[in-house]
Design an enzyme around this catalytic site. Structure first.
Site, PDB file in Angstrom:
ATOM      1  N   ARG A 117      -0.515  -0.862  -8.610  1.00  0.00           N
ATOM      2  CA  ARG A 117      -1.828  -0.668  -8.322  1.00  0.00           C
ATOM      3  C   ARG A 117      -2.026   0.934  -8.263  1.00  0.00           C
ATOM      4  O   ARG A 117      -1.597   1.912  -7.361  1.00  0.00           O
ATOM      5  CB  ARG A 117      -2.305  -1.048  -7.028  1.00  0.00           C
ATOM      6  CG  ARG A 117      -3.831  -0.671  -6.603  1.00  0.00           C
ATOM      7  CD  ARG A 117      -3.772  -0.591  -5.043  1.00  0.00           C
ATOM      8  NE  ARG A 117      -3.437  -1.943  -4.441  1.00  0.00           N
ATOM      9  CZ  ARG A 117      -3.313  -2.187  -3.118  1.00  0.00           C
ATOM     10  NH1 ARG A 117      -3.467  -0.999  -2.378  1.00  0.00           N
ATOM     11  NH2 ARG A 117      -2.953  -3.338  -2.888  1.00  0.00           N
TER      12      ARG A 117
ATOM     13  N   ASP B  64       0.934  -1.229   0.019  1.00  0.00           N
ATOM     14  CA  ASP B  64       0.077   0.029  -0.083  1.00  0.00           C
ATOM     15  C   ASP B  64       0.762   1.429  -0.040  1.00  0.00           C
ATOM     16  O   ASP B  64       1.997   1.201   0.370  1.00  0.00           O
ATOM     17  CB  ASP B  64      -0.860   0.131   1.198  1.00  0.00           C
ATOM     18  CG  ASP B  64      -1.838  -1.039   1.231  1.00  0.00           C
ATOM     19  OD1 ASP B  64      -2.204  -1.878   0.364  1.00  0.00           O
ATOM     20  OD2 ASP B  64      -2.745  -1.257   2.045  1.00  0.00           O
TER      21      ASP B  64
HETATM   22  P1  FDA Z   1     -14.395   8.237  -6.377  1.00  0.00           P
HETATM   23  O1  FDA Z   1     -13.860   8.628  -5.106  1.00  0.00           O
HETATM   24  O2  FDA Z   1     -14.346   9.452  -7.289  1.00  0.00           O
HETATM   25  O3  FDA Z   1     -15.310   7.303  -6.371  1.00  0.00           O
HETATM   26  C1  FDA Z   1     -16.053   6.860  -7.560  1.00  0.00           C
HETATM   27  C2  FDA Z   1     -17.354   6.011  -7.151  1.00  0.00           C
HETATM   28  O4  FDA Z   1     -17.078   5.130  -6.436  1.00  0.00           O
HETATM   29  C3  FDA Z   1     -18.287   7.172  -6.296  1.00  0.00           C
HETATM   30  O5  FDA Z   1     -19.095   7.952  -6.976  1.00  0.00           O
HETATM   31  C4  FDA Z   1     -18.969   6.064  -5.298  1.00  0.00           C
HETATM   32  O6  FDA Z   1     -20.157   5.425  -6.304  1.00  0.00           O
HETATM   33  C5  FDA Z   1     -17.948   5.048  -5.221  1.00  0.00           C
HETATM   34  N1  FDA Z   1     -17.277   5.141  -3.800  1.00  0.00           N
HETATM   35  C6  FDA Z   1     -16.000   5.621  -3.931  1.00  0.00           C
HETATM   36  N2  FDA Z   1     -15.539   5.572  -2.524  1.00  0.00           N
HETATM   37  C7  FDA Z   1     -16.626   5.379  -1.757  1.00  0.00           C
HETATM   38  C8  FDA Z   1     -16.975   4.901  -0.253  1.00  0.00           C
HETATM   39  N3  FDA Z   1     -16.101   5.236   0.478  1.00  0.00           N
HETATM   40  N4  FDA Z   1     -18.002   4.709   0.004  1.00  0.00           N
HETATM   41  C9  FDA Z   1     -18.978   4.333  -1.161  1.00  0.00           C
HETATM   42  N5  FDA Z   1     -18.901   4.459  -2.135  1.00  0.00           N
HETATM   43  C10 FDA Z   1     -17.775   5.094  -2.539  1.00  0.00           C
HETATM   44  N6  FDA Z   1      -5.466   4.896  -1.573  1.00  0.00           N
HETATM   45  C11 FDA Z   1      -4.058   5.048  -1.048  1.00  0.00           C
HETATM   46  O7  FDA Z   1      -4.056   6.327  -0.643  1.00  0.00           O
HETATM   47  N7  FDA Z   1      -3.186   4.200  -0.811  1.00  0.00           N
HETATM   48  C12 FDA Z   1      -3.462   2.776  -1.130  1.00  0.00           C
HETATM   49  O8  FDA Z   1      -2.633   1.986  -0.918  1.00  0.00           O
HETATM   50  C13 FDA Z   1      -4.869   2.601  -1.474  1.00  0.00           C
HETATM   51  N8  FDA Z   1      -5.139   1.184  -1.860  1.00  0.00           N
HETATM   52  C14 FDA Z   1      -6.415   0.951  -2.541  1.00  0.00           C
HETATM   53  C15 FDA Z   1      -6.800  -0.269  -3.081  1.00  0.00           C
HETATM   54  C16 FDA Z   1      -7.727  -0.401  -3.586  1.00  0.00           C
HETATM   55  C17 FDA Z   1      -8.160  -1.797  -4.210  1.00  0.00           C
HETATM   56  C18 FDA Z   1      -8.737   0.698  -3.921  1.00  0.00           C
HETATM   57  C19 FDA Z   1      -9.890   0.246  -4.673  1.00  0.00           C
HETATM   58  C20 FDA Z   1      -8.471   2.033  -3.575  1.00  0.00           C
HETATM   59  C21 FDA Z   1      -7.280   2.194  -2.967  1.00  0.00           C
HETATM   60  N9  FDA Z   1      -7.237   3.429  -2.061  1.00  0.00           N
HETATM   61  C22 FDA Z   1      -5.808   3.517  -1.797  1.00  0.00           C
HETATM   62  C23 FDA Z   1      -8.047   4.303  -1.866  1.00  0.00           C
HETATM   63  C24 FDA Z   1      -7.963   5.224  -3.288  1.00  0.00           C
HETATM   64  O9  FDA Z   1      -6.852   6.086  -3.076  1.00  0.00           O
HETATM   65  C25 FDA Z   1      -9.298   6.323  -3.269  1.00  0.00           C
HETATM   66  O10 FDA Z   1      -9.431   6.789  -1.849  1.00  0.00           O
HETATM   67  C26 FDA Z   1     -10.825   5.269  -3.180  1.00  0.00           C
HETATM   68  O11 FDA Z   1     -10.700   4.020  -4.312  1.00  0.00           O
HETATM   69  C27 FDA Z   1     -11.874   6.170  -3.787  1.00  0.00           C
HETATM   70  O12 FDA Z   1     -11.420   6.705  -4.890  1.00  0.00           O
HETATM   71  P2  FDA Z   1     -12.253   6.176  -6.410  1.00  0.00           P
HETATM   72  O13 FDA Z   1     -10.937   6.041  -7.366  1.00  0.00           O
HETATM   73  O14 FDA Z   1     -13.085   5.034  -6.341  1.00  0.00           O
HETATM   74  O15 FDA Z   1     -13.323   7.356  -7.173  1.00  0.00           O
END
Ligand code: FDA
Length: 303
Positions: A180, A130
């Site tokens: 990732r 991570d």
């Molecule tokens: P965005 O936040 O724009 O969300 C897109 C859509 O996804 C939203 O409209 C909603 O539908 C849904 N969604 C997103 N978050 C949600 C929530 N909390 N609850 C409900 N619905 C939600 N970060 C980091 O700094 N270090 C790391 O090592 C990791 N590791 C990691 C692993 C994996 C497998 C994932 C998917 C994510 C991470 N992250 C992370 C977190 C990442 O940085 C980010 O904060 C989240 O994925 C939310 O961003 P999205 O890309 O989903 O987009």
């Protein structure tokens, strides 16, 4: 603004004590965390595997401040990894470097990571790292490079909100890194991180293309429909195809989307956290979506 307050709250020890003790927060915790015990996570991963989705096993914990704490986390990871062959599950392992002492002893942290990478290899799986607050990114990139000398299947998470990430990626192009790609989950200053969704997403697209052209087996970790569509196009354009990359998502978020992607023939993996140190992880999930917070506050005040 609310997101920033929540990210501040995620690092507050006092709030952590208060909220962690409050039993009424349990329904919200349950949505995002598989449970307290390894068994809970294995059960969740077994269920995901039944749907054609892989797991990413994560023992919650971060910001460890003493060698004994880092040793205990490494030992618990090791026990978890050693359980995997008998379970026959499709899962990787993911670990936070500050859980293994990155903040105070880089060499010891590397030694722990090497032990876990070796155990993962013996268990026929792979280690993922991570990425955390920006002050740890440089050291984490160094650790990744050192680990790659012996373990070429290790995956490193990198954040598209950080201004430095393109430079980090270019500097590791010789490794054809397995990355990732995430937007980034911490509160960072404008000097080091983009603040607007437009800029963070634009950089996500650029770095997705970079990974399809110069990386190995890209991990597109987002729930954002538009970025997922972009990755599908990049896979086609680059010739990598559906088998050559994976989508990664979080436990408790967008199961519909996870299953739809599997039905379309894409590889999908879900990050499954377990353990009692869920507070900072949960607060970051709250910060991402105010609707989660309303649910959480209602549970907390018992409404
Ligand atoms: P965005 O936040 O724009 O969300 C897109 C859509 O996804 C939203 O409209 C909603 O539908 C849904 N969604 C997103 N978050 C949600 C929530 N909390 N609850 C409900 N619905 C939600 N970060 C980091 O700094 N270090 C790391 O090592 C990791 N590791 C990691 C692993 C994996 C497998 C994932 C998917 C994510 C991470 N992250 C992370 C977190 C990442 O940085 C980010 O904060 C989240 O994925 C939310 O961003 P999205 O890309 O989903 O987009």
């Amino acid at each position: 603004m609310l997101g920033r307050v929540l990210l501040w709250a995620s690092e507050s020890a006092r709030l952590q004590r208060f909220i962690s003790r409050s039993r009424v927060s349990q329904p919200v915790v349950k949505r995002f965390v598989a449970g307290d015990r390894l068994e809970d996570a294995l059960t969740a991963i077994r269920e995901l595997n039944g749907l054609g989705i892989g797991g990413i096993l994560d023992l919650l914990g971060e910001g460890v401040t003493d060698p004994a704490g880092a040793q205990a986390a490494a030992d618990e990871y090791l026990t978890s990894i050693q359980r995997l062959p008998e379970e026959g599950l499709d899962t990787t392992i993911s670990v936070k470097p500050t859980q293994l002492g990155l903040a105070f002893d880089l060499d010891a942290c590397l030694a722990h990571l090497r032990r876990l990478a070796a155990a993962a290899r013996d268990a026929n799986t792979t280690l993922e790292i991570d990425i955390e607050q920006v002050e740890y990114v440089g050291d984490t990139v160094t650790l990744f490079r050192r680990l790659r000398e012996d373990y070429d299947d290790v995956r490193l998470a990198l954040q598209t909100y950080l201004r430095r990430t393109p430079e980090d990626l270019n500097a590791m192009a010789d490794l054809k890194p397995k990355v990732r790609l995430v937007k980034g989950a911490y509160s960072e200053a404008p000097e080091v991180a983009f603040q607007s969704r437009r800029e963070i997403d634009a950089q996500y697209r650029v770095l997705t293309d970079w990974l399809f052209d110069h990386g190995s087996d890209p991990g597109i970790a987002t729930h954002d429909d538009r970025l997922i569509e972009h990755a599908k196009r990049a896979a086609e354009r680059s010739g990598v195809g559906k088998a050559g990359f994976e989508f990664q998502m979080l436990y408790g978020i967008r199961r519909d989307l996870q299953e739809a992607l599997v039905a379309e023939g894409y590889r999908v993996r879900v990050y499954v956290p377990f353990g009692s140190a869920w507070y900072p992880y949960l607060m970051r999930r709250m910060a991402e979506r105010p609707a989660n917070l309303r649910f959480f506050m209602r549970a907390l005040v018992g409404a």
